[in-house]
Design a protein around this motif. Structure first.
Motif, PDB file in Angstrom:
ATOM      1  N   ASP A   1       0.847  -1.190   0.000  1.00 36.64           N
ATOM      2  CA  ASP A   1       0.000   0.000   0.000  1.00 36.64           C
ATOM      3  C   ASP A   1       0.882   1.238   0.000  1.00 36.64           C
ATOM      4  N   ARG A   2       0.745   2.060  -1.048  1.00 34.45           N
ATOM      5  CA  ARG A   2       1.493   3.315  -1.148  1.00 34.45           C
ATOM      6  C   ARG A   2       0.534   4.467  -1.391  1.00 34.45           C
ATOM      7  N   ASP A   3       0.886   5.626  -0.865  1.00 33.02           N
ATOM      8  CA  ASP A   3       0.071   6.821  -1.053  1.00 33.02           C
ATOM      9  C   ASP A   3       0.473   7.499  -2.370  1.00 33.02           C
ATOM     10  N   ILE A   4       0.006   6.902  -3.473  1.00 34.78           N
ATOM     11  CA  ILE A   4       0.270   7.427  -4.811  1.00 34.78           C
ATOM     12  C   ILE A   4      -1.048   7.457  -5.578  1.00 34.78           C
ATOM     13  N   GLU A   5      -1.030   7.987  -6.761  1.00 34.68           N
ATOM     14  CA  GLU A   5      -2.267   8.163  -7.528  1.00 34.68           C
ATOM     15  C   GLU A   5      -2.790   6.864  -8.128  1.00 34.68           C
ATOM     16  N   GLN A   6      -1.894   6.025  -8.616  1.00 37.63           N
ATOM     17  CA  GLN A   6      -2.306   4.857  -9.398  1.00 37.63           C
ATOM     18  C   GLN A   6      -2.095   3.548  -8.645  1.00 37.63           C
ATOM     19  N   VAL A   7      -3.010   2.620  -8.890  1.00 38.15           N
ATOM     20  CA  VAL A   7      -2.800   1.225  -8.516  1.00 38.15           C
ATOM     21  C   VAL A   7      -2.069   0.562  -9.678  1.00 38.15           C
ATOM     22  N   ASN A   8      -0.915  -0.012  -9.400  1.00 40.32           N
ATOM     23  CA  ASN A   8      -0.161  -0.763 -10.408  1.00 40.32           C
ATOM     24  C   ASN A   8      -0.343  -2.236 -10.104  1.00 40.32           C
ATOM     25  N   LEU A   9      -0.907  -2.973 -11.050  1.00 44.38           N
ATOM     26  CA  LEU A   9      -1.298  -4.358 -10.807  1.00 44.38           C
ATOM     27  C   LEU A   9      -0.767  -5.266 -11.904  1.00 44.38           C
ATOM     28  N   VAL A  10      -0.186  -6.396 -11.497  1.00 39.45           N
ATOM     29  CA  VAL A  10       0.196  -7.432 -12.445  1.00 39.45           C
ATOM     30  C   VAL A  10      -0.460  -8.738 -12.009  1.00 39.45           C
ATOM     31  N   LEU A  11      -1.177  -9.340 -12.927  1.00 43.74           N
ATOM     32  CA  LEU A  11      -1.793 -10.647 -12.723  1.00 43.74           C
ATOM     33  C   LEU A  11      -1.119 -11.619 -13.674  1.00 43.74           C
ATOM     34  N   GLY A  12      -0.622 -12.738 -13.154  1.00 42.78           N
ATOM     35  CA  GLY A  12       0.103 -13.653 -14.033  1.00 42.78           C
ATOM     36  C   GLY A  12      -0.067 -15.110 -13.673  1.00 42.78           C
TER      37      GLY A  12
ATOM     38  N   GLY B   1       8.682 -20.114 -17.668  1.00 45.26           N
ATOM     39  CA  GLY B   1       8.282 -18.809 -18.155  1.00 45.26           C
ATOM     40  C   GLY B   1       7.090 -18.276 -17.398  1.00 45.26           C
ATOM     41  N   LEU B   2       6.662 -17.068 -17.780  1.00 37.56           N
ATOM     42  CA  LEU B   2       5.532 -16.405 -17.156  1.00 37.56           C
ATOM     43  C   LEU B   2       4.614 -15.829 -18.221  1.00 37.56           C
ATOM     44  N   PHE B   3       3.332 -15.806 -17.903  1.00 34.52           N
ATOM     45  CA  PHE B   3       2.347 -15.103 -18.719  1.00 34.52           C
ATOM     46  C   PHE B   3       1.719 -14.073 -17.800  1.00 34.52           C
ATOM     47  N   GLY B   4       1.725 -12.795 -18.200  1.00 38.23           N
ATOM     48  CA  GLY B   4       1.227 -11.764 -17.298  1.00 38.23           C
ATOM     49  C   GLY B   4       0.394 -10.701 -17.969  1.00 38.23           C
ATOM     50  N   ILE B   5      -0.337  -9.965 -17.134  1.00 42.72           N
ATOM     51  CA  ILE B   5      -1.141  -8.821 -17.571  1.00 42.72           C
ATOM     52  C   ILE B   5      -0.836  -7.665 -16.625  1.00 42.72           C
ATOM     53  N   TYR B   6      -0.454  -6.526 -17.179  1.00 40.63           N
ATOM     54  CA  TYR B   6      -0.225  -5.327 -16.373  1.00 40.63           C
ATOM     55  C   TYR B   6      -1.350  -4.333 -16.610  1.00 40.63           C
ATOM     56  N   ALA B   7      -1.778  -3.656 -15.531  1.00 42.74           N
ATOM     57  CA  ALA B   7      -2.756  -2.580 -15.649  1.00 42.74           C
ATOM     58  C   ALA B   7      -2.430  -1.509 -14.621  1.00 42.74           C
ATOM     59  N   GLY B   8      -2.627  -0.261 -15.001  1.00 41.40           N
ATOM     60  CA  GLY B   8      -2.497   0.860 -14.082  1.00 41.40           C
ATOM     61  C   GLY B   8      -3.817   1.597 -14.024  1.00 41.40           C
ATOM     62  N   THR B   9      -4.360   1.808 -12.827  1.00 43.32           N
ATOM     63  CA  THR B   9      -5.687   2.396 -12.702  1.00 43.32           C
ATOM     64  C   THR B   9      -5.785   3.243 -11.439  1.00 43.32           C
TER      65      THR B   9
END
Length: 419
Positions: free
Chosen positions: A230-241, A295-303
């Motif tokens: 948890d950080r006090d920043i504007e965006q949630v940075n999320l990676v699902l893999g 290996g890895l399969f991932g999805i990044y999203a910033g919201t």
């Protein structure tokens, strides 16, 4: 013209990909040594060594190296990855001999001066701090560490401040002596190059390399799990893999098409549903990372903090939906994107140089472009469905940084992803 490969008596592999219509040449050395080859107590040494290679040799000061390349309008650089390190240059065709000599010099005769080392340790510590202050960068280190906990493949490329500051000249020399041997290296060149001349120069320039045999890294063991900060920043940075595929896995190309289709472009499912239709993100994409044994399969999203509540269920839904199949139009677009990327890269000497070097390191041979394109074009809907089910049935890896109050819990996400 045809790609040619020669193995020197030392074990150094020399490969060339000539391009008769260009005026430049790209060349470099790719070393089969990266973060995953490091013991935990010296995590980050591959990257520190890469920095130190440019800080002076027995024949050249750091300034000499920079001035010699600038004097011919050339470009010299390096990078460290989890499974390899590369040192490369791009120059006009008549200056390829100089570029080769400099690369050979920094790989065999670096002085690793104590004062330079202290300064460069400071530089790397600043780099670590910058990465930690960049959530959409450091999130991938946390994702990797959660997917591969307590093992070399999960450790950060940069290392940590304490570990970097604790490395001395002898430690670096010992690591270099073990891992920077001729059998672990590929000298690659692409552009206006002559293979026979390249081999002759390589035999002279790389005569001081050791011939120590390969050192095998610890086998990758995917685990998965949940990391949240948890950080006090504007965006949630999320990676699902999820657990992915190795370079040599028969499903490698199908996974690449699947990633392109799911989140690889503006027409992809995730971009259209999450950004265009719902306006939940500015950036969302999927990716694959492959190694020799996994290996890895991932999805990044910033919201935003509020949008995260809707984003996670939609991402999970799109992952589940693709297991049910895709349209022929979607599949055609994804294959076309990959094919175009492969073929367009052939116009760059740098891309071709790196491509053939990596192929020799990974597969032990240069792979014809027609073979790669044929495998991409052979991917059909049934293969997409099968591989999607294979990948998305594995234990999820979630990494999130930002204001996380409205991000669903890990167990709820796991429930949504059940097939």
């Amino acid at each position: 013209m045809q790609i040619r490969e020669t193995r020197l008596a030392s074990g150094l592999r020399v490969v060339s990909d000539p391009m008769a219509t260009v005026e430049s040449a790209s060349l470099g050395v790719w070393v089969d040594a990266g973060t995953r080859h490091e013991p935990p107590e010296i995590n980050g040494i591959s990257h520190l060594l890469e920095h130190m290679a440019f800080k002076g040799t027995e024949r050249r000061t750091a300034r000499d190296i920079a001035e010699e390349m600038d004097a011919v309008g050339g470009h010299l650089n390096a990078y460290t990855a989890r499974d390899h390190t590369a040192y490369y240059a791009k120059v006009l065709k008549e200056d390829s001999g100089l570029a080769l000599d400099i690369v050979a010099d920094i790989l065999q005769h670096s002085t690793l001066d104590a004062e330079e080392l202290a300064r460069e340790q400071d530089v790397v510590v600043q780099e670590i701090g910058q990465a930690n202050d960049t959530p959409d960068d450091i999130i991938f280190d946390h994702f990797q560490a959660t997917a591969y906990p307590a093992q070399p493949l999960g450790r950060p490329v940069l290392g940590t401040e304490d570990l970097v500051r604790g490395m001395d000249r002898d430690t670096i020399l010992s690591y270099m002596g073990t891992h920077y041997s001729a059998p672990r290296m590929v000298l690659a060149a692409a552009g206006r190059v002559d293979h026979d001349a390249l081999v002759a120069e390589a035999e002279r320039a790389f005569a001081k390399l050791s011939t120590q045999p390969d050192v095998k890294p610890e086998t990758a063991a995917y685990v998965g799990g949940d990391y949240r900060e948890d950080r006090d920043i504007e965006q949630v940075n999320l990676v699902l893999g999820f657990d992915g595929v190795s370079y040599e896995d028969p499903d490698y190309y199908t996974a690449s098409v699947l990633s392109t289709l799911l989140g690889g472009g503006m027409s992809s499912r995730l971009f259209q549903e999450v950004r265009e239709k719902r306006g939940l993100v500015y950036s969302i994409y999927s990716f694959t990372s492959s190694y020799g044994d996994g290996g890895l399969f991932g999805i990044y999203a910033g919201t935003g903090e509020d949008e995260a509540a809707e984003l996670v269920p939609v991402m999970c839904d799109e992952v589940v939906k693709v297991v049910g199949g895709v349209t022929e139009a979607e599949l055609h677009r994804a294959r076309a994107q990959l094919k175009a990327s492969i073929l367009m890269s052939l116009e760059s000497t740098s891309s071709r140089c790196e491509q053939v070097a990596r192929q020799i390191l990974v597969y032990g041979r240069a792979i014809p472009t027609a073979e790669v394109v044929a495998k991409v074009e052979a991917v059909d809907n049934a293969e997409i469905m099968r591989v999607a089910r294979r990948l998305f049935s594995t234990t999820p890896t979630v990494a999130a940084i930002g204001p996380l109050s409205k991000v669903e819990g890990y167990e709820r996400m796991v429930e949504r992803l059940k097939l």
